[in-house]
Scaffold this motif. Structure first.
Motif, PDB file in Angstrom:
ATOM      1  N   ARG A 116     -22.101  29.745   1.336  1.00 21.73           N
ATOM      2  CA  ARG A 116     -21.487  28.918   0.291  1.00 21.73           C
ATOM      3  C   ARG A 116     -19.977  28.834   0.436  1.00 21.73           C
ATOM      4  O   ARG A 116     -19.362  27.858  -0.018  1.00 21.73           O
ATOM      5  CB  ARG A 116     -21.871  29.472  -1.080  1.00 21.73           C
ATOM      6  N   SER A 117     -19.367  29.840   1.071  1.00 23.86           N
ATOM      7  CA  SER A 117     -17.926  29.757   1.299  1.00 23.86           C
ATOM      8  C   SER A 117     -17.579  28.712   2.348  1.00 23.86           C
ATOM      9  O   SER A 117     -16.411  28.339   2.480  1.00 23.86           O
ATOM     10  CB  SER A 117     -17.388  31.127   1.732  1.00 23.86           C
ATOM     11  N   SER A 118     -18.586  28.229   3.069  1.00 22.77           N
ATOM     12  CA  SER A 118     -18.364  27.195   4.081  1.00 22.77           C
ATOM     13  C   SER A 118     -18.683  25.807   3.551  1.00 22.77           C
ATOM     14  O   SER A 118     -18.692  24.836   4.321  1.00 22.77           O
ATOM     15  CB  SER A 118     -19.220  27.482   5.324  1.00 22.77           C
ATOM     16  N   ALA A 130     -22.318  16.443  12.871  1.00 18.46           N
ATOM     17  CA  ALA A 130     -21.068  17.155  12.626  1.00 18.46           C
ATOM     18  C   ALA A 130     -19.900  16.180  12.556  1.00 18.46           C
ATOM     19  O   ALA A 130     -19.774  15.271  13.384  1.00 18.46           O
ATOM     20  CB  ALA A 130     -20.833  18.176  13.735  1.00 18.46           C
ATOM     21  N   GLY A 131     -19.064  16.369  11.544  1.00 22.81           N
ATOM     22  CA  GLY A 131     -17.875  15.548  11.397  1.00 22.81           C
ATOM     23  C   GLY A 131     -18.141  14.125  10.954  1.00 22.81           C
ATOM     24  O   GLY A 131     -17.220  13.302  10.925  1.00 22.81           O
ATOM     25  N   ILE A 176     -18.012  21.802   5.508  1.00 21.39           N
ATOM     26  CA  ILE A 176     -19.077  20.946   4.986  1.00 21.39           C
ATOM     27  C   ILE A 176     -18.711  20.536   3.573  1.00 21.39           C
ATOM     28  O   ILE A 176     -18.338  21.368   2.751  1.00 21.39           O
ATOM     29  CB  ILE A 176     -20.433  21.677   5.003  1.00 21.39           C
ATOM     30  N   LEU A 177     -18.828  19.244   3.298  1.00 19.07           N
ATOM     31  CA  LEU A 177     -18.487  18.694   1.989  1.00 19.07           C
ATOM     32  C   LEU A 177     -19.719  18.032   1.394  1.00 19.07           C
ATOM     33  O   LEU A 177     -20.330  17.152   2.026  1.00 19.07           O
ATOM     34  CB  LEU A 177     -17.348  17.672   2.131  1.00 19.07           C
ATOM     35  N   PRO A 235     -32.967  41.145   4.905  1.00 18.88           N
ATOM     36  CA  PRO A 235     -32.520  42.514   5.205  1.00 18.88           C
ATOM     37  C   PRO A 235     -31.470  42.587   6.310  1.00 18.88           C
ATOM     38  O   PRO A 235     -30.546  43.397   6.239  1.00 18.88           O
ATOM     39  CB  PRO A 235     -33.823  43.206   5.620  1.00 18.88           C
ATOM     40  N   GLU A 236     -31.610  41.765   7.325  1.00 20.26           N
ATOM     41  CA  GLU A 236     -30.664  41.795   8.443  1.00 20.26           C
ATOM     42  C   GLU A 236     -29.804  40.531   8.447  1.00 20.26           C
ATOM     43  O   GLU A 236     -29.441  40.023   9.517  1.00 20.26           O
ATOM     44  CB  GLU A 236     -31.423  41.928   9.766  1.00 20.26           C
ATOM     45  N   ALA A 237     -29.484  40.004   7.272  1.00 18.20           N
ATOM     46  CA  ALA A 237     -28.719  38.755   7.194  1.00 18.20           C
ATOM     47  C   ALA A 237     -27.349  38.921   7.844  1.00 18.20           C
ATOM     48  O   ALA A 237     -26.652  39.915   7.622  1.00 18.20           O
ATOM     49  CB  ALA A 237     -28.563  38.328   5.741  1.00 18.20           C
ATOM     50  N   ALA A 238     -26.979  37.920   8.643  1.00 22.26           N
ATOM     51  CA  ALA A 238     -25.701  37.947   9.342  1.00 22.26           C
ATOM     52  C   ALA A 238     -24.696  37.051   8.631  1.00 22.26           C
ATOM     53  O   ALA A 238     -25.064  36.226   7.780  1.00 22.26           O
ATOM     54  CB  ALA A 238     -25.879  37.490  10.788  1.00 22.26           C
ATOM     55  N   GLU A 239     -23.444  37.219   8.963  1.00 23.09           N
ATOM     56  CA  GLU A 239     -22.409  36.340   8.432  1.00 23.09           C
ATOM     57  C   GLU A 239     -22.472  34.987   9.141  1.00 23.09           C
ATOM     58  O   GLU A 239     -22.753  34.912  10.342  1.00 23.09           O
ATOM     59  CB  GLU A 239     -21.023  36.961   8.631  1.00 23.09           C
ATOM     60  N   ALA A 240     -22.231  33.921   8.388  1.00 20.34           N
ATOM     61  CA  ALA A 240     -22.252  32.580   8.978  1.00 20.34           C
ATOM     62  C   ALA A 240     -21.114  32.423   9.978  1.00 20.34           C
ATOM     63  O   ALA A 240     -20.015  32.937   9.770  1.00 20.34           O
ATOM     64  CB  ALA A 240     -22.141  31.525   7.883  1.00 20.34           C
ATOM     65  N   ASN A 241     -21.422  31.702  11.047  1.00 20.33           N
ATOM     66  CA  ASN A 241     -20.414  31.435  12.072  1.00 20.33           C
ATOM     67  C   ASN A 241     -20.506  29.970  12.462  1.00 20.33           C
ATOM     68  O   ASN A 241     -21.020  29.614  13.523  1.00 20.33           O
ATOM     69  CB  ASN A 241     -20.633  32.353  13.286  1.00 20.33           C
ATOM     70  N   PHE A 242     -20.043  29.121  11.553  1.00 12.57           N
ATOM     71  CA  PHE A 242     -20.155  27.685  11.774  1.00 12.57           C
ATOM     72  C   PHE A 242     -18.944  27.188  12.553  1.00 12.57           C
ATOM     73  O   PHE A 242     -17.808  27.574  12.274  1.00 12.57           O
ATOM     74  CB  PHE A 242     -20.253  26.937  10.444  1.00 12.57           C
ATOM     75  N   THR A 243     -19.207  26.314  13.503  1.00 10.64           N
ATOM     76  CA  THR A 243     -18.121  25.749  14.308  1.00 10.64           C
ATOM     77  C   THR A 243     -17.951  24.258  14.031  1.00 10.64           C
ATOM     78  O   THR A 243     -16.868  23.802  13.667  1.00 10.64           O
ATOM     79  CB  THR A 243     -18.397  25.977  15.798  1.00 10.64           C
TER      80      THR A 243
END
Length: 490
Positions: A292-294, A244-245, A376-377, A207-215
């Motif tokens: 999924r866009s990330s 990461a990376g 992310i791949l 219900p309160e899902a936020a947008e992803a903010n991946f760094t």
């Protein structure tokens, strides 16, 4: 196939409704007004046939409703079977399945014909019933008019206009009754398509899902458990970190849960227990769209859509320019064969890329992931459809693509993960080992070492049970050099 059947039914519903209301409905109400104006008593008496006609229509509607649902399901199966046989025609011929498939499709066609005939028989029962009731009504009106003329002395001419209006009203009334039965068939299609449209996604956003903010793109599995069915757990209390990376490889025998792990990361399913985090954000609390866009994903079964090669690569990122698409194709070692196509990048690929080979489809799929430019791949045995030379080229290209990206690789051939920064070994849904290639190979009794020895001997993918394959002793039909090669591979 079912959606197609339902859409055709809804089209018929709209067509029948508009035609009947605009033509028959207006005509019928106008003639009823004339009848009531001419003789209200006769008008009421002629409407006595209404209740039995309505009862008949309702009864037939119930029958049609049930048969139509069965008909849609059988027709859908028939269309699906014909499409399946066409797409798999090579397998059909290779295994001489023509007679068996012909028999099965024939049975479905006969069932579809039987249901179609049954719908026609039930629907057409209304015509003789309505004709009989209308005949009784007209007969009653004429008899009553004759009685009034002979006994009561009323001139018969006064009722002629009423009888004319009654006769003219019969045709639109009959068509409207038939339309009601036909409309029920169309309403069944409408109900069935809304049963599909109203299905709730199993992995809905919170219900309160936020947008992803991946760094950075660090992926962390925390005590994750999952099962498709209650009796068979796939992943059990799985915990690891994909730095990461860096490149993290997931290896294990078939059925160990490698592909399920990738599906959970993309939220194709929700975990049963535990959490999956990216940069400290629980993926169950962010929107699926932003998650999924990330992620750029290459599956082991590449799928291409109807359209051109350029279109299929651009699906990775709709804003990509032609130059970026061609650069991605070059990195995926696809530019060469694409330019050899009749129309180059604008060559249609056909249904599911039928005009391209398996290796070519895979390289277009890799180019689609490259052009996405996601942090992310995910590579699910991305080079499985390539020959050794093409695989080497794509691996070299992927080495450049993976720089600066968090990469998770599902691998069956261990040659593709030797240079991974971290290797996770799964066995029956459990994490049994992890480390680098060198550290895992240092223990000759490790599961990873066992896999490596098996592949070194036979050059095959992982066996299901993970048991070492015994190499036969050299004999007259096995030169001693073969043993030497196997030994060097070990």
């Amino acid at each position: 196939a079912q959606v197609n059947e339902n859409v055709n039914g809804i089209r018929d519903l709209l067509s029948m409704t508009l035609t009947s209301i605009a033509r028959d409905g207006v005509t019928l109400f106008g003639l009823l007004g004339v009848m009531i104006y001419q003789d209200p008593v006769l008008s009421l008496s002629s409407l006595v046939i209404g209740p039995p006609l309505i009862y008949t229509v309702v009864y037939l509607m119930r029958r049609v409703r049930r048969i139509t649902r069965e008909s849609v399901q059988i027709n859908s199966r028939l269309i699906g079977a014909m499409q399946e046989a066409t797409q798999g025609i090579a397998i059909v011929k290779a295994f001489t399945m023509e007679d068996e498939l012909s028999r099965r499709i024939g049975q479905l066609a006969n069932s579809a014909e039987h249901r179609g005939n049954k719908i026609a028989r039930v629907s057409e029962r209304l015509s003789p019933i309505s004709d009989m009731l209308a005949g009784l009504a007209v007969t009653g009106v004429i008899a009553y008019s004759g009685y009034r003329a002979l006994v009561l002395g009323q001139p018969p001419g006064a009722v002629f206009s009423f009888i004319t209006a009654l006769m003219l009203a019969y045709d639109p009334a009959r068509r409207l009754a038939r339309m009601q039965v036909g409309m029920e068939r169309a309403l069944v299609n409408a109900r069935m398509i809304y049963e599909i449209l109203d299905l709730e996604p199993q992995q809905g956003d919170a219900p309160e899902a936020a947008e992803a903010n991946f760094t950075t793109g660090e992926v962390r599995f925390n005590n994750v458990s999952f099962r498709y069915v209650e009796e068979a757990p796939v992943l059990q209390d799985l915990s690891f970190v994909a730095a990461a990376g860096k490149m993290t490889a997931i290896v294990g025998a078939s059925g160990a849960g490698k592909t399920t792990l990738v599906a959970l990361l993309q939220r194709f399913y929700d975990v049963e227990a535990g959490t999956i985090e990216i940069d400290g954000q629980d993926i169950s609390k962010i929107t699926k769209q932003s998650l999924r866009s990330s992620i750029a994903y290459v599956s082991q079964q590449p799928y291409l859509f109807e359209g051109t090669i350029r279109d299929n690569i651009r699906y990775g990122r709709l804003s990509a320019t032609d130059a970026e698409i061609e650069q991605a194709a070059r990195l995926a070692q696809a530019d060469g064969f694409i330019r050899q196509q009749p129309l180059g990048y604008d060559t249609p690929v056909g249904e599911n890329g039928a005009s391209l080979s398996g290796g070519q489809r895979q390289r277009v799929s890799i180019a689609r992931a490259i052009v996405r430019q996601a942090p992310i791949l995910l590579l699910d045995e991305a080079t499985s459809a390539l020959d050794n030379e093409a695989e080497a080229k794509v691996q070299e290209a992927l080495t450049h693509v993976m720089e600066g990206r968090t990469t998770i690789v599902i691998a069956h051939r261990l040659s593709t993960v030797v240079n991974a920064d971290h290797i996770i070994v799964l066995e029956q849904g459990h994490l049994v080992e992890q480390g680098t290639h060198a550290s895992l190979m240092a223990d000759p009794h490790s599961v990873y070492s066992r896999f490596h020895r098996v592949q070194g001997r036979k050059g095959l993918g992982l066996v299901d049970d993970g048991a070492p394959i015994q190499t036969p002793a050299p004999g007259p039909t096995q030169p001693i050099e073969t043993q030497g090669i196997a030994g060097s591979a070990r």
